[in-house]
Design an enzyme around this catalytic site. Sequence first.
Site, PDB file in Angstrom:
ATOM      1  N   ASP A 506      40.314 -15.449  27.155  1.00  0.00           N
ATOM      2  CA  ASP A 506      39.841 -14.617  25.789  1.00  0.00           C
ATOM      3  C   ASP A 506      39.139 -15.382  25.163  1.00  0.00           C
ATOM      4  O   ASP A 506      39.415 -16.152  24.189  1.00  0.00           O
ATOM      5  CB  ASP A 506      41.183 -13.809  25.207  1.00  0.00           C
ATOM      6  CG  ASP A 506      40.817 -12.787  24.398  1.00  0.00           C
ATOM      7  OD1 ASP A 506      39.646 -12.514  23.989  1.00  0.00           O
ATOM      8  OD2 ASP A 506      41.742 -12.337  23.778  1.00  0.00           O
ATOM      9  N   ASP A 766      14.354  11.619  42.350  1.00  0.00           N
ATOM     10  CA  ASP A 766      13.704  12.090  43.807  1.00  0.00           C
ATOM     11  C   ASP A 766      12.583  10.883  44.211  1.00  0.00           C
ATOM     12  O   ASP A 766      11.753  10.801  43.393  1.00  0.00           O
ATOM     13  CB  ASP A 766      12.934  13.534  43.876  1.00  0.00           C
ATOM     14  CG  ASP A 766      14.252  14.542  43.656  1.00  0.00           C
ATOM     15  OD1 ASP A 766      15.023  14.260  44.719  1.00  0.00           O
ATOM     16  OD2 ASP A 766      13.838  15.569  43.103  1.00  0.00           O
ATOM     17  N   GLU A1058     -19.161  42.730   6.814  1.00  0.00           N
ATOM     18  CA  GLU A1058     -20.487  42.057   7.303  1.00  0.00           C
ATOM     19  C   GLU A1058     -20.711  42.742   8.810  1.00  0.00           C
ATOM     20  O   GLU A1058     -21.618  42.970   9.113  1.00  0.00           O
ATOM     21  CB  GLU A1058     -20.205  40.398   7.509  1.00  0.00           C
ATOM     22  CG  GLU A1058     -20.106  40.025   6.433  1.00  0.00           C
ATOM     23  CD  GLU A1058     -21.357  39.579   5.174  1.00  0.00           C
ATOM     24  OE1 GLU A1058     -22.508  40.423   5.828  1.00  0.00           O
ATOM     25  OE2 GLU A1058     -21.332  39.089   4.114  1.00  0.00           O
ATOM     26  N   CYS A1183     -31.885  10.928 -12.739  1.00  0.00           N
ATOM     27  CA  CYS A1183     -30.296  11.038 -12.324  1.00  0.00           C
ATOM     28  C   CYS A1183     -30.162  10.348 -10.873  1.00  0.00           C
ATOM     29  O   CYS A1183     -28.990  10.282 -10.597  1.00  0.00           O
ATOM     30  CB  CYS A1183     -29.575  12.257 -12.651  1.00  0.00           C
ATOM     31  SG  CYS A1183     -29.887  12.624 -14.389  1.00  0.00           S
ATOM     32  N   ASP A1204     -15.781  -2.586 -29.413  1.00  0.00           N
ATOM     33  CA  ASP A1204     -16.489  -3.578 -28.648  1.00  0.00           C
ATOM     34  C   ASP A1204     -18.007  -3.545 -29.263  1.00  0.00           C
ATOM     35  O   ASP A1204     -18.655  -2.173 -29.563  1.00  0.00           O
ATOM     36  CB  ASP A1204     -16.658  -3.685 -27.129  1.00  0.00           C
ATOM     37  CG  ASP A1204     -17.079  -4.952 -26.557  1.00  0.00           C
ATOM     38  OD1 ASP A1204     -16.967  -6.162 -27.233  1.00  0.00           O
ATOM     39  OD2 ASP A1204     -17.582  -5.102 -25.488  1.00  0.00           O
ATOM     40  N   GLU A1292     -15.657  -1.666 -21.990  1.00  0.00           N
ATOM     41  CA  GLU A1292     -16.610  -2.510 -21.328  1.00  0.00           C
ATOM     42  C   GLU A1292     -17.549  -1.361 -20.304  1.00  0.00           C
ATOM     43  O   GLU A1292     -18.489  -1.453 -20.238  1.00  0.00           O
ATOM     44  CB  GLU A1292     -16.120  -3.592 -20.504  1.00  0.00           C
ATOM     45  CG  GLU A1292     -15.709  -4.652 -21.219  1.00  0.00           C
ATOM     46  CD  GLU A1292     -16.706  -5.425 -21.741  1.00  0.00           C
ATOM     47  OE1 GLU A1292     -17.854  -5.253 -21.511  1.00  0.00           O
ATOM     48  OE2 GLU A1292     -16.602  -6.436 -22.728  1.00  0.00           O
TER      49      GLU A1292
END
Length: 1428
Positions: A506, A766, A1058, A1183, A1204, A1292
């Site tokens: 054992d 099988d 439509e 832009c 700032d 910033e």
Amino acid sequence: MGARASVLSGKKLDSWEKIRLRPGGNKKYRLKHLVWASRELEKFTLNPGLLETAEGCQQILGQLQPALQTGTEELRSLYNTVAVLYCVHQRIDVKDTKEALNKIEEMQNKNKQRTQQAAANTGSSQNYPIVQNAQGQPVHQALSPRTLNAWVKVVEDKAFSPEVIPMFSALSEGATPQDLNMMLNVVGGHQAAMQMLKDTINEEAAEWDRLHPVHAGPIPPGQMREPRGSDIAGTTSTVQEQIGWMTGNPPIPVGDIYRRWIILGLNKIVRMYSPVSILDIRQGPKEPFRDYVDRFFKTLRAEQATQDVKNWMTETLLVQNANPDCKSILRALGPGATLEEMMTACQGVGGPGHKARVLAEAMSQVQQTSIMMQRGNFRGPRRIKCFNCGKEGHLAKNCRAPRKKGCWKCGKEGHQMKDCTERQANFLRENLAFQQGEAREFSSEQTRANSPTSRNLWDGGKDDLPCETGAERQGTDSFSFPQITLWQRPLVTVKIGGQLIEALLDTGADDTVLEDINLPGKWKPKIIGGIGGFIKVRQYDQILIEICGKKTIGTVLVGPTPVNIIGRNMLTQIGCTLNFPISPIETVPVKLKPEMDGPKVKQWPLTEEKIKALTEICNEMEKEGKISKIGPENPYNTPVFAIKKKDSTKWRKLVDFRELNKRTQDFWEVQLGIPHTAGLKKKKSVTVLDVGDAYFSVPLDESFRKYTAFTIPSINNETPGVRYQYNVLPQGWKGSPSIFQSSMTKILEPFRSQHPDIVIYQYMDDLYVGSDLEIGQHRAKIEELRAHLLSWGFITPDKKHQKEPPFLWMGYELHPDKWTVQPIQLPEKDSWTVNDIQKLVGKLNWASQIYAGIKVKQLCKLLRGAKALTDIVTLTEEAELELAENREILKDPVHGVYYDPSKDLVAEIQKQGQDQWTYQIYQEPFKNLKTGKYARKRSAHTNDVKQLTEVVQKVSTESIVIWGKIPKFRLPIQKETWEAWWMEYWQATWIPEWEFVNTPPLVKLWYQLEKDPIAGAETFYVDGAANRETKLGKAGYVTDRGRQKVVSLTETTNQKTELHAIHLALQDSGSEVNIVTDSQYALGIIQAQPDRSESEIVNQIIEKLIEKEKVYLSWVPAHKGIGGNEQVDKLVSSGIRKVLFLDGIDKAQEDHEKYHCNWRAMASDFNLPPVVAKEIVASCNKCQLKGEAMHGQVDCSPGIWQLDCTHLEGKVILVAVHVASGYIEAEVIPAETGQETAYFILKLAGRWPVKVIHTDNGSNFTSAAVKAVCWWANIQQEFGIPYNPQSQGVVESMNKELKKIIGQVREQAEHLKTAVQMAVFIHNFKRKGGIGGYSAGERIIDIIATDIQTKELQKQISKIQNFRVYYRDSRDPIWKGPAKLLWKGEGAVVIQDNSDIKVVPRRKAKIIRDYGKQMAGDDCMAGRQDED
């Protein structure tokens, strides 16, 4: 301002400023850290005034500590700062933060021990809110309105984000179920979340009731009843009962149990609101490590896992999912690295710059002779050792010695070291007699001679000692190892003190214990723990023992043991080790799904004969080792039952694994389909084998076996049920097929590689084995295969061993030169059930692979709708006719032939009508390999050409699966028809090589659309419109010849209108017509040229198209001002559409030229679609140069501004940004001085509520003038927040944005100061985005208004405490009161009556103002109110 500079003074402040932030660092604590800490405490709704005392700091640390594991870096920094401050208050001398944390930890450990000792001595509970009164009795103190308010605020602010759970944990510490219900009631407005929470609580309560059944009989006097699930949830228990349970002996912590249930529910809610998995969080190639860590921990807080699992995720996934650059650095740091060390090491990692530095570092090290480690540079060169030969100086991959077989770690064959799962193959390995690789000398044949799941004890002695069970080996280096199989109990005959006895070896026992043996010498008494309790034994020392010829001396115990045991004290001395040789079939590790436990389903009652049958079956299975008996410690169960086998009196055991299957991990199906006989090559010799008890031959993962537990009950509960668990793969469990297929493939692999000329088809149990050998040789190979399978524990029974044709395999019948399906008999019935029809269709589908012409469409129509399996179905005439045709086809047997790789495949397709097709695949005419049918309808609108392509694609896929190549096709369609269709059809699909075959009915196109407009034909502009709410619509047309028509429609949609408009045009036009529509939907349907449809209106259009000689159909985009389209659009939109036309385009363009506003602002202000607004921005030359700046929203208080100075054109622009909204105030100032800055701040404070300004350390911001203005206006000035990456980031970013806008409008202004104010106006009111799609100006107003409303709400909450409530209980009609009003909701009020807190419906409560103190009892209430 709270606790700011007043926290420390005098000597304490000096001590504070001497303490370093990090050990050995230069930075020290400053006053600003205290300021920052007090601001952070306000965010967590903690009182900053607590920082002024040591006790206050201790309270803060107690609140923050539970959230440290899942908290952010800011939370950890706050904890560290408060810990250092506590040490300063207590005058504890510390040099840095780490030392302070160590002191705090020591103090907390001492307090914990003291608390535990006190609790053990007094047995009293220290849990808040249960406190002791003057008499020492536990009483309930309700949660304060401040706590409830904090909880409401966190739910409203965080909206069930992961932070809600630690906050709930902190606020509900020690609460009773009644307190917890109060917390849930005050956030009851979140109905969906509360419903989920309620469901979770109900489930957990039901589970509690199941696991804690009510004890029969009356409750003894003085003893409390045990709580039910509803008692824990606070619905059927009073506060007094809850306190009784929580403070009883032993205590039942109902509050903690209920808290745990709520946290389970909150986890589910958080998961719903935060659906991202932690496994999906991966660091981007250039993402900073700090950002990745923030995302990782935010998601980690939402994970439903225990803290141990979360710790594991942090340790492994954080490194594993980092990008390669960071991962290499983190792995070099080692497993013990802290998060701070990781973040420091990974700063600046990523991008080309980092790559260049790494490359330069690598190049510089090319010249060096020694390899230096990243950490510990003075440890000397690393010594490498070969795993193969054991020598130093080279790696195994460069080793010239012969490669050793098997794994270099454990010595076993069958895997390599990288796949080794062995951690410690042998217990007490230091006593192993053989060294290095000598244990590998065993041959695999000897190990495999044992049973499939055998484990063996090997005696590692150095001497060649004879033993019955040993295996002798010749050679100078070999040893003899006695072998004891563990398939059965290892009982051996041993000699002890000259006496022979039988004993059990054992390895799990510490001592050697024997019974009924007389030993010489003195003994001493001893008590040891044995099976079933403690046993008294006699201990004899220095006893001689001989096991298998090996002698040793040791201690032996003699006493009443059930079996004689030889324990480890003897086994280790003789060199005995427990070995796990390669299991013939390695177990596949299996787990349950995350957060799931095994099944706990009760066994239902069974009849006597079924119990007897199951007992007999289980006894047999136990003898064979397939199942094992288990004890009551296993809490899992799955129901078992029995059915009689077909045409037999024998019983079959079935286990209902449905619940376990739900909880088991998912498996990948190893085999994706079944092999088909048409793909078999013709072979001279064939054999079909079947593996007996296939699943029961494969062991189940040992750690998973407990979940397969089941119980065989007894009749009338005469005895407790017998409990078993599976040791092998169970039938009906979801993992069995995959694990079996995988195991079988591994087992067959060596045989396949040794015999490449033999073909083995494997599907589950099988086996088809074919070869071109003579029959004698072939059968010899078959026996070799059977022996090979048997060595792995797979039996191939003789009764299922098919040697002669015809072979029955996988439902087919195989002959030497042909095959067919096994005979099919269609039943004759007077009445058919749904189940009968399902079985019939299944049989016909199976037959259709070789019987051409089988149809099932009409039979399948009978099954439409939700019907029960036993419902009677009446066959329609069409279904009866279809069934009769199928019977005729099946009368004569049809055979298929085998595949010849040298010949080409041909596929022929025929149209059967009613959307049904049939096909044959062959190599020689009239010798079909396989046949099939197709009847699927993929879209509502189709034609024969489209369906033909679908059949072709199905056959192609089937052919690739079976033969690995595509056949040549013979199709019933002319080349011209085919090309006419495919030249114009918009959804192109690949089609293989094909040829025309004239097999009626031929496929044809019934009409054709023109490619170009028809000259001289009338042009119809058609359109339709519908209202979603009313379902009313209009359809109409306008022609180029002035004609127009509009019809009204009901119960319609935009798409239908439509189509109706096109039908009108076809109806009212001549034989040739041009039609222009703006509907992509209608164009897509008609351009596909369908000849039938499920839609009535499409079928009407098809009829009209067939009648026309020429039709041209074109599409134009809607709302683009195109003549006829615009006219008809206005015609049909009248009274239908809410927004008609884009009248605002010109105004938007004009506005953009002035202000250059972004597309969101134009879309909002002028009701433009985003695509039009973006087009306006894209066409602007000022832009389109740069991409639009992205704006985020920082989570800050409404009163914080960042200031700032920036420079442009040689002038100074002072910019102030409201952090929360992005709103800007800016001005050109004459000079960058303190006076000008102070004047600007004063103007800013006069316009907006400014509480905090955040600036850099410029001289103008640190000037005395600015400080004076801040003092006068009660503004707090900050110069930076420790560890905060934001710093001046917001202002910033706005500086850049402001300069960009100035550049766009600079031409419009003469002076810079004018351009600055124009840019400020544009930014604040002409640019929209971010949360809510607001402009910055709208957002700041919204934020301030919301802040005012929140403060007013808080005032109202405090005001309601001045009211008293009289109320009526549902069970008692007498009015009670007055009670204190804590909360007033829409349908109920929360009141406090003495110590009880109750929720009362509004209809049963009368609220009155408290006009004066009551005579008795109010002093206590007033005192508590003041405390709140």
